[in-house]
Write a protein that holds these residues in place. Structure first.
Motif, PDB file in Angstrom:
ATOM      1  N   GLU A  81      -2.992  88.580  52.988  1.00 45.26           N
ATOM      2  CA  GLU A  81      -2.508  87.597  53.950  1.00 45.26           C
ATOM      3  C   GLU A  81      -1.430  86.736  53.297  1.00 45.26           C
ATOM      4  OE1 GLU A  81      -3.280  86.874  57.234  1.00 45.26           O
ATOM      5  OE2 GLU A  81      -4.333  88.793  57.179  1.00 45.26           O
ATOM      6  N   ILE A  82      -0.412  86.412  54.069  1.00 47.79           N
ATOM      7  CA  ILE A  82       0.674  85.592  53.560  1.00 47.79           C
ATOM      8  C   ILE A  82       0.266  84.121  53.644  1.00 47.79           C
ATOM      9  CG2 ILE A  82       3.086  84.964  53.848  1.00 47.79           C
ATOM     10  CD1 ILE A  82       3.432  87.631  55.331  1.00 47.79           C
ATOM     11  N   PRO A  83       0.335  83.388  52.539  1.00 46.14           N
ATOM     12  CA  PRO A  83      -0.018  81.972  52.601  1.00 46.14           C
ATOM     13  C   PRO A  83       1.013  81.183  53.427  1.00 46.14           C
ATOM     14  CG  PRO A  83       0.692  82.569  50.384  1.00 46.14           C
ATOM     15  CD  PRO A  83       0.687  83.820  51.193  1.00 46.14           C
ATOM     16  N   THR A  84       0.556  80.092  53.989  1.00 43.92           N
ATOM     17  CA  THR A  84       1.401  79.262  54.845  1.00 43.92           C
ATOM     18  C   THR A  84       2.680  78.832  54.145  1.00 43.92           C
ATOM     19  OG1 THR A  84      -0.571  78.463  55.988  1.00 43.92           O
ATOM     20  CG2 THR A  84       1.441  77.170  56.254  1.00 43.92           C
ATOM     21  N   TRP A  85       2.564  78.418  52.888  1.00 44.26           N
ATOM     22  CA  TRP A  85       3.755  77.943  52.176  1.00 44.26           C
ATOM     23  C   TRP A  85       4.799  79.052  52.058  1.00 44.26           C
ATOM     24  CZ3 TRP A  85       5.452  80.377  47.883  1.00 44.26           C
ATOM     25  CH2 TRP A  85       4.536  81.171  47.167  1.00 44.26           C
ATOM     26  N   ALA A  86       4.350  80.306  51.913  1.00 48.80           N
ATOM     27  CA  ALA A  86       5.289  81.426  51.788  1.00 48.80           C
ATOM     28  C   ALA A  86       5.963  81.715  53.122  1.00 48.80           C
ATOM     29  CB  ALA A  86       4.574  82.663  51.264  1.00 48.80           C
ATOM     30  N   VAL A  87       5.231  81.613  54.215  1.00 48.18           N
ATOM     31  CA  VAL A  87       5.822  81.805  55.539  1.00 48.18           C
ATOM     32  C   VAL A  87       6.904  80.757  55.785  1.00 48.18           C
ATOM     33  CG1 VAL A  87       5.385  81.787  58.026  1.00 48.18           C
ATOM     34  CG2 VAL A  87       3.750  82.890  56.495  1.00 48.18           C
ATOM     35  N   LEU A  88       6.624  79.518  55.409  1.00 48.83           N
ATOM     36  CA  LEU A  88       7.609  78.445  55.575  1.00 48.83           C
ATOM     37  C   LEU A  88       8.875  78.714  54.763  1.00 48.83           C
ATOM     38  CD1 LEU A  88       5.189  75.396  55.452  1.00 48.83           C
ATOM     39  CD2 LEU A  88       6.472  76.194  57.446  1.00 48.83           C
ATOM     40  N   THR A 130      16.301  92.681  48.062  1.00 46.12           N
ATOM     41  CA  THR A 130      15.264  93.522  47.476  1.00 46.12           C
ATOM     42  C   THR A 130      13.949  92.743  47.443  1.00 46.12           C
ATOM     43  OG1 THR A 130      15.663  92.763  45.218  1.00 46.12           O
ATOM     44  CG2 THR A 130      16.963  94.675  45.994  1.00 46.12           C
ATOM     45  N   GLN A 131      12.856  93.474  47.261  1.00 47.37           N
ATOM     46  CA  GLN A 131      11.571  92.803  47.105  1.00 47.37           C
ATOM     47  C   GLN A 131      11.600  91.893  45.885  1.00 47.37           C
ATOM     48  OE1 GLN A 131       8.630  95.929  46.993  1.00 47.37           O
ATOM     49  NE2 GLN A 131       8.304  95.799  49.198  1.00 47.37           N
ATOM     50  N   LYS A 132      12.268  92.332  44.853  1.00 47.72           N
ATOM     51  CA  LYS A 132      12.353  91.533  43.629  1.00 47.72           C
ATOM     52  C   LYS A 132      13.073  90.214  43.884  1.00 47.72           C
ATOM     53  CE  LYS A 132      13.716  91.870  38.795  1.00 47.72           C
ATOM     54  NZ  LYS A 132      14.250  92.728  37.749  1.00 47.72           N
ATOM     55  N   GLU A 133      14.160  90.237  44.646  1.00 43.60           N
ATOM     56  CA  GLU A 133      14.905  89.015  44.956  1.00 43.60           C
ATOM     57  C   GLU A 133      14.060  88.033  45.771  1.00 43.60           C
ATOM     58  OE1 GLU A 133      19.523  90.483  45.288  1.00 43.60           O
ATOM     59  OE2 GLU A 133      18.162  90.999  46.923  1.00 43.60           O
ATOM     60  N   VAL A 146       2.972  91.137  44.133  1.00 42.45           N
ATOM     61  CA  VAL A 146       2.272  90.265  45.082  1.00 42.45           C
ATOM     62  C   VAL A 146       3.018  90.269  46.408  1.00 42.45           C
ATOM     63  CG1 VAL A 146       1.538  87.889  45.569  1.00 42.45           C
ATOM     64  CG2 VAL A 146       1.311  88.831  43.252  1.00 42.45           C
ATOM     65  N   TYR A 147       4.332  90.099  46.344  1.00 40.74           N
ATOM     66  CA  TYR A 147       5.121  90.104  47.572  1.00 40.74           C
ATOM     67  C   TYR A 147       5.000  91.448  48.293  1.00 40.74           C
ATOM     68  CZ  TYR A 147       8.843  90.017  50.909  1.00 40.74           C
ATOM     69  OH  TYR A 147       9.524  90.097  52.082  1.00 40.74           O
ATOM     70  N   CYS A 148       4.992  92.519  47.539  1.00 40.39           N
ATOM     71  CA  CYS A 148       4.859  93.860  48.104  1.00 40.39           C
ATOM     72  C   CYS A 148       3.571  93.975  48.921  1.00 40.39           C
ATOM     73  CB  CYS A 148       4.883  94.886  46.982  1.00 40.39           C
ATOM     74  SG  CYS A 148       4.759  96.588  47.543  1.00 40.39           S
ATOM     75  N   ARG A 149       2.512  93.363  48.441  1.00 44.45           N
ATOM     76  CA  ARG A 149       1.232  93.391  49.169  1.00 44.45           C
ATOM     77  C   ARG A 149       1.314  92.611  50.480  1.00 44.45           C
ATOM     78  NH1 ARG A 149      -0.931  92.570  43.712  1.00 44.45           N
ATOM     79  NH2 ARG A 149      -1.564  94.624  42.967  1.00 44.45           N
ATOM     80  N   TYR A 150       2.138  91.586  50.525  1.00 50.53           N
ATOM     81  CA  TYR A 150       2.347  90.862  51.783  1.00 50.53           C
ATOM     82  C   TYR A 150       3.049  91.761  52.793  1.00 50.53           C
ATOM     83  CZ  TYR A 150       1.436  86.547  49.128  1.00 50.53           C
ATOM     84  OH  TYR A 150       0.897  85.570  48.343  1.00 50.53           O
ATOM     85  N   GLU A 151       4.082  92.437  52.344  1.00 47.91           N
ATOM     86  CA  GLU A 151       4.828  93.322  53.240  1.00 47.91           C
ATOM     87  C   GLU A 151       3.973  94.478  53.744  1.00 47.91           C
ATOM     88  OE1 GLU A 151       8.545  94.961  51.988  1.00 47.91           O
ATOM     89  OE2 GLU A 151       9.558  93.022  52.057  1.00 47.91           O
ATOM     90  N   SER A 152       3.111  94.990  52.899  1.00 47.88           N
ATOM     91  CA  SER A 152       2.291  96.144  53.291  1.00 47.88           C
ATOM     92  C   SER A 152       1.074  95.744  54.111  1.00 47.88           C
ATOM     93  CB  SER A 152       1.851  96.919  52.053  1.00 47.88           C
ATOM     94  OG  SER A 152       0.920  96.161  51.301  1.00 47.88           O
ATOM     95  N   TYR A 165      12.571  84.318  44.733  1.00 41.44           N
ATOM     96  CA  TYR A 165      12.766  83.137  45.579  1.00 41.44           C
ATOM     97  C   TYR A 165      11.437  82.430  45.844  1.00 41.44           C
ATOM     98  CZ  TYR A 165      13.874  80.370  49.725  1.00 41.44           C
ATOM     99  OH  TYR A 165      14.013  79.350  50.630  1.00 41.44           O
ATOM    100  N   LEU A 166      10.381  83.221  46.019  1.00 44.68           N
ATOM    101  CA  LEU A 166       9.054  82.670  46.280  1.00 44.68           C
ATOM    102  C   LEU A 166       8.297  82.325  44.998  1.00 44.68           C
ATOM    103  CD1 LEU A 166       7.904  85.049  49.169  1.00 44.68           C
ATOM    104  CD2 LEU A 166       8.718  82.683  49.369  1.00 44.68           C
ATOM    105  N   ASN A 167       8.922  82.608  43.863  1.00 45.69           N
ATOM    106  CA  ASN A 167       8.324  82.314  42.565  1.00 45.69           C
ATOM    107  C   ASN A 167       6.998  83.059  42.356  1.00 45.69           C
ATOM    108  OD1 ASN A 167       8.385  81.117  40.034  1.00 45.69           O
ATOM    109  ND2 ASN A 167       7.156  79.376  40.698  1.00 45.69           N
ATOM    110  N   MET A 168       7.054  84.371  42.600  1.00 46.57           N
ATOM    111  CA  MET A 168       5.869  85.206  42.423  1.00 46.57           C
ATOM    112  C   MET A 168       6.299  86.572  41.908  1.00 46.57           C
ATOM    113  SD  MET A 168       4.962  86.290  46.377  1.00 46.57           S
ATOM    114  CE  MET A 168       4.576  84.641  46.843  1.00 46.57           C
ATOM    115  N   HIS A 169       5.355  87.350  41.475  1.00 47.47           N
ATOM    116  CA  HIS A 169       5.631  88.699  40.994  1.00 47.47           C
ATOM    117  C   HIS A 169       5.924  89.605  42.190  1.00 47.47           C
ATOM    118  CE1 HIS A 169       5.046  92.541  38.950  1.00 47.47           C
ATOM    119  NE2 HIS A 169       5.339  91.869  37.848  1.00 47.47           N
ATOM    120  N   ARG A 170       6.785  90.573  41.985  1.00 49.87           N
ATOM    121  CA  ARG A 170       7.158  91.494  43.052  1.00 49.87           C
ATOM    122  C   ARG A 170       5.945  92.212  43.647  1.00 49.87           C
ATOM    123  NH1 ARG A 170       7.478  96.393  44.443  1.00 49.87           N
ATOM    124  NH2 ARG A 170       6.759  97.126  42.444  1.00 49.87           N
TER     125      ARG A 170
END
Length: 67
Positions: A40-47, A16-19, A30-36, A23-28
């Protein structure tokens, strides 16, 4: 586009987006905005996503079609 890839990877791994956000230690939201593609996805998150899904950063970034 890389935001489509991270959504596909997440769904293919039955997460899930929440999971993934946890894992990335961020609010869902924020992650949702990366998927949509809204943010922009930060380098550390891509890694970290590459580690989570056992794939290359090039695949996530759309530089190759070989996961």
């Amino acid at each position: 586009m890389h935001f489509r890839r991270i959504k596909d990877l997440r769904e293919d791994n039955d997460k899930t987006q929440k999971e993934v956000a946890k894992y990335l230690n961020m609010h869902r939201s924020v992650y949702c905005r990366y998927e949509s593609g809204e943010r922009e996805i930060p380098t550390w998150a891509v890694l970290k996503l590459a580690e989570l899904y056992h794939t290359s950063t090039d695949y996530i970034l759309g530089r190759t079609d070989q996961p």
